[in-house]
Each structure stands twice: as C-alpha cells, then as structure tokens.
Write a protein that holds these residues in place. Structure first.
Motif, PDB file in Angstrom:
ATOM      1  N   ILE A 426     113.796 110.088  77.687  1.00  0.00           N
ATOM      2  CA  ILE A 426     114.785 109.171  77.145  1.00  0.00           C
ATOM      3  C   ILE A 426     116.081 109.324  77.937  1.00  0.00           C
ATOM      4  CG2 ILE A 426     116.035 108.475  75.068  1.00  0.00           C
ATOM      5  CD1 ILE A 426     113.733 110.172  73.598  1.00  0.00           C
ATOM      6  N   TYR A 427     116.508 108.243  78.568  1.00  0.00           N
ATOM      7  CA  TYR A 427     117.717 108.252  79.398  1.00  0.00           C
ATOM      8  C   TYR A 427     118.770 107.371  78.748  1.00  0.00           C
ATOM      9  CZ  TYR A 427     120.796 107.219  83.365  1.00  0.00           C
ATOM     10  OH  TYR A 427     121.891 107.058  84.188  1.00  0.00           O
ATOM     11  N   ARG A 428     119.951 107.947  78.469  1.00  0.00           N
ATOM     12  CA  ARG A 428     121.055 107.226  77.840  1.00  0.00           C
ATOM     13  C   ARG A 428     122.275 107.283  78.758  1.00  0.00           C
ATOM     14  NH1 ARG A 428     118.866 110.227  73.531  1.00  0.00           N
ATOM     15  NH2 ARG A 428     117.933 108.951  71.858  1.00  0.00           N
ATOM     16  N   PRO A 429     122.439 106.302  79.635  1.00  0.00           N
ATOM     17  CA  PRO A 429     123.614 106.307  80.512  1.00  0.00           C
ATOM     18  C   PRO A 429     124.918 106.089  79.762  1.00  0.00           C
ATOM     19  CG  PRO A 429     122.373 104.266  80.767  1.00  0.00           C
ATOM     20  CD  PRO A 429     121.547 105.162  79.906  1.00  0.00           C
ATOM     21  N   SER A 430     124.830 105.456  78.583  1.00  0.00           N
ATOM     22  CA  SER A 430     126.002 105.277  77.723  1.00  0.00           C
ATOM     23  C   SER A 430     125.518 105.211  76.280  1.00  0.00           C
ATOM     24  CB  SER A 430     126.771 104.003  78.102  1.00  0.00           C
ATOM     25  OG  SER A 430     126.019 102.849  77.773  1.00  0.00           O
ATOM     26  N   GLU A 431     126.460 105.139  75.362  1.00  0.00           N
ATOM     27  CA  GLU A 431     126.113 105.166  73.944  1.00  0.00           C
ATOM     28  C   GLU A 431     125.294 103.954  73.529  1.00  0.00           C
ATOM     29  OE1 GLU A 431     128.413 105.345  69.595  1.00  0.00           O
ATOM     30  OE2 GLU A 431     129.536 105.446  71.477  1.00  0.00           O
ATOM     31  N   ARG A 432     125.491 102.819  74.187  1.00  0.00           N
ATOM     32  CA  ARG A 432     124.852 101.573  73.778  1.00  0.00           C
ATOM     33  C   ARG A 432     123.650 101.185  74.639  1.00  0.00           C
ATOM     34  NH1 ARG A 432     127.832  98.548  70.197  1.00  0.00           N
ATOM     35  NH2 ARG A 432     129.916  99.329  69.737  1.00  0.00           N
ATOM     36  N   ILE A 433     123.313 101.994  75.618  1.00  0.00           N
ATOM     37  CA  ILE A 433     122.210 101.674  76.511  1.00  0.00           C
ATOM     38  C   ILE A 433     121.223 102.840  76.531  1.00  0.00           C
ATOM     39  CG2 ILE A 433     121.539 101.111  78.881  1.00  0.00           C
ATOM     40  CD1 ILE A 433     124.343 100.015  79.319  1.00  0.00           C
ATOM     41  N   GLN A 434     119.927 102.529  76.448  1.00  0.00           N
ATOM     42  CA  GLN A 434     118.911 103.563  76.589  1.00  0.00           C
ATOM     43  C   GLN A 434     117.666 103.013  77.282  1.00  0.00           C
ATOM     44  OE1 GLN A 434     116.868 104.934  72.948  1.00  0.00           O
ATOM     45  NE2 GLN A 434     118.083 103.438  71.798  1.00  0.00           N
ATOM     46  N   TRP A 435     117.041 103.889  78.038  1.00  0.00           N
ATOM     47  CA  TRP A 435     115.812 103.559  78.767  1.00  0.00           C
ATOM     48  C   TRP A 435     114.800 104.637  78.432  1.00  0.00           C
ATOM     49  CZ3 TRP A 435     114.905 104.546  84.667  1.00  0.00           C
ATOM     50  CH2 TRP A 435     113.632 104.062  85.016  1.00  0.00           C
ATOM     51  N   VAL A 436     113.666 104.219  77.875  1.00  0.00           N
ATOM     52  CA  VAL A 436     112.642 105.147  77.389  1.00  0.00           C
ATOM     53  C   VAL A 436     111.347 104.914  78.148  1.00  0.00           C
ATOM     54  CG1 VAL A 436     111.314 105.915  75.389  1.00  0.00           C
ATOM     55  CG2 VAL A 436     113.689 105.178  75.095  1.00  0.00           C
ATOM     56  N   ASN A 437     110.752 106.014  78.665  1.00  0.00           N
ATOM     57  CA  ASN A 437     109.437 105.970  79.300  1.00  0.00           C
ATOM     58  C   ASN A 437     108.490 106.860  78.497  1.00  0.00           C
ATOM     59  OD1 ASN A 437     109.670 104.442  82.039  1.00  0.00           O
ATOM     60  ND2 ASN A 437     111.512 105.718  81.918  1.00  0.00           N
ATOM     61  N   GLN A 438     107.334 106.310  78.134  1.00  0.00           N
ATOM     62  CA  GLN A 438     106.382 107.020  77.278  1.00  0.00           C
ATOM     63  C   GLN A 438     104.996 107.056  77.913  1.00  0.00           C
ATOM     64  OE1 GLN A 438     106.904 104.270  73.886  1.00  0.00           O
ATOM     65  NE2 GLN A 438     107.431 106.061  72.669  1.00  0.00           N
ATOM     66  N   VAL A 439     104.306 108.165  77.694  1.00  0.00           N
ATOM     67  CA  VAL A 439     102.896 108.297  78.030  1.00  0.00           C
ATOM     68  C   VAL A 439     102.181 108.827  76.793  1.00  0.00           C
ATOM     69  CG1 VAL A 439     101.165 109.448  79.447  1.00  0.00           C
ATOM     70  CG2 VAL A 439     103.304 108.681  80.489  1.00  0.00           C
ATOM     71  N   GLY A 440     101.128 108.146  76.362  1.00  0.00           N
ATOM     72  CA  GLY A 440     100.344 108.580  75.215  1.00  0.00           C
ATOM     73  C   GLY A 440      98.920 108.875  75.621  1.00  0.00           C
ATOM     74  N   LEU A 441      98.428 110.064  75.261  1.00  0.00           N
ATOM     75  CA  LEU A 441      97.064 110.498  75.574  1.00  0.00           C
ATOM     76  C   LEU A 441      96.304 110.641  74.267  1.00  0.00           C
ATOM     77  CD1 LEU A 441      98.026 113.325  78.108  1.00  0.00           C
ATOM     78  CD2 LEU A 441      97.578 110.921  78.621  1.00  0.00           C
ATOM     79  N   LEU A 442      95.257 109.850  74.088  1.00  0.00           N
ATOM     80  CA  LEU A 442      94.517 109.838  72.828  1.00  0.00           C
ATOM     81  C   LEU A 442      93.103 110.361  73.020  1.00  0.00           C
ATOM     82  CD1 LEU A 442      94.245 109.038  69.830  1.00  0.00           C
ATOM     83  CD2 LEU A 442      93.552 106.761  70.600  1.00  0.00           C
ATOM     84  N   PHE A 443      92.759 111.367  72.211  1.00  0.00           N
ATOM     85  CA  PHE A 443      91.410 111.927  72.177  1.00  0.00           C
ATOM     86  C   PHE A 443      90.791 111.510  70.841  1.00  0.00           C
ATOM     87  CE2 PHE A 443      94.233 114.536  74.671  1.00  0.00           C
ATOM     88  CZ  PHE A 443      93.526 114.772  75.835  1.00  0.00           C
ATOM     89  N   PRO A 444      90.068 110.379  70.808  1.00  0.00           N
ATOM     90  CA  PRO A 444      89.593 109.822  69.532  1.00  0.00           C
ATOM     91  C   PRO A 444      88.580 110.732  68.846  1.00  0.00           C
ATOM     92  CG  PRO A 444      89.485 108.199  71.309  1.00  0.00           C
ATOM     93  CD  PRO A 444      89.717 109.533  71.947  1.00  0.00           C
TER      94      PRO A 444
END
Length: 471
Positions: A426-444
């Motif tokens: 989670i990258y927040r360059p300022s209080e009102r801006i955020q950039w989120v990168n997610q990876v999900g690994l599922l073992f059903p």
C-alpha cells in the motif's frame, strides 16, 4: 421583442446571482481506477480467466442553503452497465457505441446517474434527514454505505429519520420505502426501524442496536423467479413480514481493541413451497480484534465470523449474507469460485444477469465482478501489517474458511473451503491518494469437489492493482 427578451434574461441572471450569494456550494468526491486478474475462478478446466479494468468517479455537491440546512446529492460517472445500482465502475474497453467497435473512433458514452439526494437539517440536539440517503451501521457487516476508497457497493434508502443526540448517545427512528408500485396507496415495501447508539471517543467505546421491520404486499415483492427458486419456493403467494436486528459492541484499550457485530433475521418471506409458507430465520456474526499501532512499525488484526446457510429441503430459509463490501479475503467471499453455489449466494443476486445465476451452480464465474458475499461459512483471518516507511505499508493476511451448512450430495461431502494467502503493498504519497497492489494465493479445500461429483479444486491466484483519489 428582442429588447424585452434581453431584459428578462438580465433580470434572471441578477436574481440567480443574488440567490447564489446567499448560499454556498461545497464539493467532495473520489476517483478510482483498477485492474484485476483471477487466473482460474472455475478452479478447473476451462479456467474462465478474469482480466478486466474499471474506471469510476463520483461527485457529491452539498448546497448549504442556510445555517444547518444542507441539500446533499451524489452523481456517479461511468457506471457499470452490468451492475447498475453500484459503484463498481465501467469496464475499460466496454464499447456500447451503436456504430460498432470496428468502425467507431471513440468509446460509447454512458448516462450520468444520481444515487443520492436528501435534505439534512442540523439542530442543537439532533438532525432531520429526508430523501434518498446512505445508511450504515456498526462494522458495515449488514448495512454498508460504501465509504471506503475501494468499496464497490453501497446501501441507500428513501427515508425520513430524526437523529436525537444526548451527550454520547443518540436515538434515531426511521421510516423508509424500499419499493413503491406507483402513486396509489398500498403497493409498497416499507421499513420501520430505529437505531440506538452510544459512542465515546474518550474511552473508545461503542454500543448500539438497530432494529427494523420490513413489510411488503405480495403484488410488489421484488422476487425474481430465480430468487423464488433459490429460496426453495415455487411462487409468491403471501405478504412479506421480516424482522431484522443488529447489535454492535466495541472497546479500545492502550494495547488493543475489539469490535463485534451480530445480525439476526426472522419472519415470513412471502414465498411459498407447495402449500407451505417459506419462513426466514438466519444470523451472522463478525468480530475484529486489532492492536494499537502506537510507536511500533508492526500492527496486527484478527477478523473472524460466521454466517448461516440454507437447507433447501426445509420450508425455512435459514441463509444469512454479509454486505458485499465486507470481506476478509481478496478471492474468497469476493469472487465466485468453483462450479456450484457453495455459499448459497444466488438467493441474493438481484442486479446481475449471469447465464447460470439462478441455476443450482455457478458456471460462467469468469464473467462477473467481485460480487460474491460472505454467507454459509465460518472464517478466521489473521493479518500483520508492517510500516516500511512513512508512505509504504506491507500487509500479509491468511484466511481459513469452511462451509457452515453442507447440503450433502454424497457421503464424502466436505466443509473445507481451503486456505488463502493475501499480500498487499500500500503506497500513500499523500493523505488523499493511495495505490494498492495485491496478490492472492488460494489453495481450495475439498468442499469445491462437491463430494462424489469429483469437481476440480485446483490452485488459483489473483492480482489487483488499484488507485484512488479522494477530494
């Protein structure tokens, strides 16, 4: 004639200018862009891979007509054509231009939607709310206004409510209509409810209850044929009368805090199965335990809960579903998975026309957004967050889940939904801006095999990159 017209226009401008000087207009809003990929939502072959982008903007003007008198609205730009009453946003590249995508030189345009419009009159000891307004309670487990930067759904209602405030307590009776067939009296689905809540920032305490009674005549019940089948019924032959009650409890301490919400519903659905009425009786519980960050770079959180599922062999609909915004995992409870409706969530799908949404399975899962719900399940989701620096956080979450009510098609049916590992930067360059990168690994787990049916439950993964700006 032209002179008279010019005089009239001049007078109108003058009057409007005078009125504008007596009022104030305050704008807020948010912009969101996302990319999502899920490798194998079917958990087998064909994979039905998802890969889509979303683009969305909302604008919320507030007209301050006088001291304490506000008119608030919300405009949604680039709405989803598949999920019209949501804030999912439009798919990147979805071209509905009537000229055809091969010959057109631009993307098709879409209509501007208005999702909120209400009057808010603030007084010394309370506030009056009239109109189509957002509504939220507790953790947002059941009632969720979608205020999060990446929330795709929202709850609104046409209501009249008065909030009476005494110290840290408030009491709010509420009358709303969910549906009306027209100008005539009687063809409605209406709700009467009240909220009583104590909230103190000083001692970090929260205590509240919300209770409502939903009534509707059979002629206007908003059940599609698919929902009737999903609830185990044949048709709508009687009026609806459902009671819903939610409790919330929270407390914060120096080192940690917790919040707990429980929801219960009971009554008559209006659906009949043969000659018997289908009653409603289900509940859900969600809890969050979290550490106080203080001076440490590490903080921890534990989410756990359960929601009841339905047994179609009974004349009682015992399912319960959380709001779509509330979910502990990136893949589980957000995206449809596997070849069957293991979570009994087809009963709650009212705004999407997927090929098999009303059947007893979830084929075509690759052609849907994150429209899954927490239902018919028990889950535990611990997470740890590390503040890499002032602008970057790294979060890891493990989610274990199982089905709470298995409808056994064979003696080998399993409850195990599996294990998911989510990693977020989670990258927040300022209080009102955020950039989120997610990876999900599922073992059903084996539940996706559906016993002796032998369905596939292969490993899958997902990736999402999303940015939000609020103003």
């Amino acid at each position: 004639m032209n002179k008279n017209l010019l005089k009239a226009l001049g007078l109108s401008v003058a009057l409007l200018s005078t009125t504008a000087n007596a009022m104030s207009l305050d704008w807020s809003g948010g912009y969101r862009a996302e990319w999502t990929e899920v490798d194998k939502p079917s958990l087998g072959s064909p994979s039905e891979r998802k890969a889509y982008g979303l683009n969305y903007l909302y604008l919320s003007p507030k007209i301050i007509a006088a001291d304490g008198v506000n008119i608030i609205s919300r405009f949604d730009v680039l709405n989803s054509s598949q999920y019209p009453n949501s804030q999912v946003g439009e798919i990147w590249g979805l071209n509905q231009n009537t000229q055809g995508t091969a010959t057109s030189t631009n993307e098709g345009s879409v209509d501007l939607k208005v999702s909120q419009l209400y009057l808010n009159v603030n007084q010394e000891y309370g506030a009056l709310i009239v109109g189509r307004a957002p509504f939220e309670f507790g953790l947002g487990m059941t009632y969720n206004a979608g205020k999060g930067a990446f929330d795709h759904w929202y709850d609104t209602r046409d209501m009249i409510a008065y909030k009476i405030v005494v110290g840290d307590w408030f009491f709010m009776p509420q009358l709303s209509r969910k549906q009306s067939s027209g100008y005539g009296q009687g063809g409605t689905i209406s709700t009467m409810g009240f909220q009583l809540q104590y909230e103190s920032e000083e001692n970090k305490s929260l205590l509240g209850v919300y209770q409502e009674n939903v009534k509707g005549v059979k002629e206007v019940l908003a059940y599609t044929d698919g929902q009737v089948a999903a609830m185990g019924g044949d048709s709508v032959n009687s009026d609806m009368n459902i009671q819903r009650t939610n409790f919330v409890l929270g407390r914060g301490f120096d080192a940690f805090g917790f919040k707990l919400e429980a929801g219960f519903q009971s009554g008559e659905s209006g659906v009949t199965k043969g000659t018997e009425d289908v009653s409603v009786n289900g509940f859900g519980i969600a809890a969050e335990v979290y550490s106080q960050k203080n001076e440490s770079k590490w903080d921890y959180k534990l989410m756990l809960g359960m929601a009841t599922g339905d047994d179609p062999s009974s004349t009682e609909f015992s399912g319960y579903a959380f709001n779509r915004n509330y979910g502990p995992a990136m893949l589980l409870f957000n995206h449809r998975l596997g070849r069957k409706d293991f979570l009994n969530t087809n009963a709650y799908r009212t705004d999407v026309s997927q090929a098999d949404a009303t059947a007893g399975n979830s084929a075509n899962v690759g052609n849907s957004a994150d429209d899954e719900l927490v239902s018919n399940t028990i889950y535990v989701a611990p997470s740890v967050n590390y503040a890499w620096n002032e602008k970057v956080d790294v979060r890891n979450t493990l989610v274990w889940a199982q089905i709470s009510n298995v409808v056994k098609n064979s003696v080998d049916s399993s409850k195990d939904l599996g294990l998911e590992w989510d990693i977020e930067v989670i990258y927040r360059p300022s209080e009102r801006i955020q950039w989120v990168n997610q990876v999900g690994l599922l073992f059903p787990g084996d539940a996706f095999k559906n016993g002796n049916d032998g369905l596939e439950n292969s490993f899958t993964f997902g990736f999402a990159s999303k940015a939000a700006i609020s103003f």
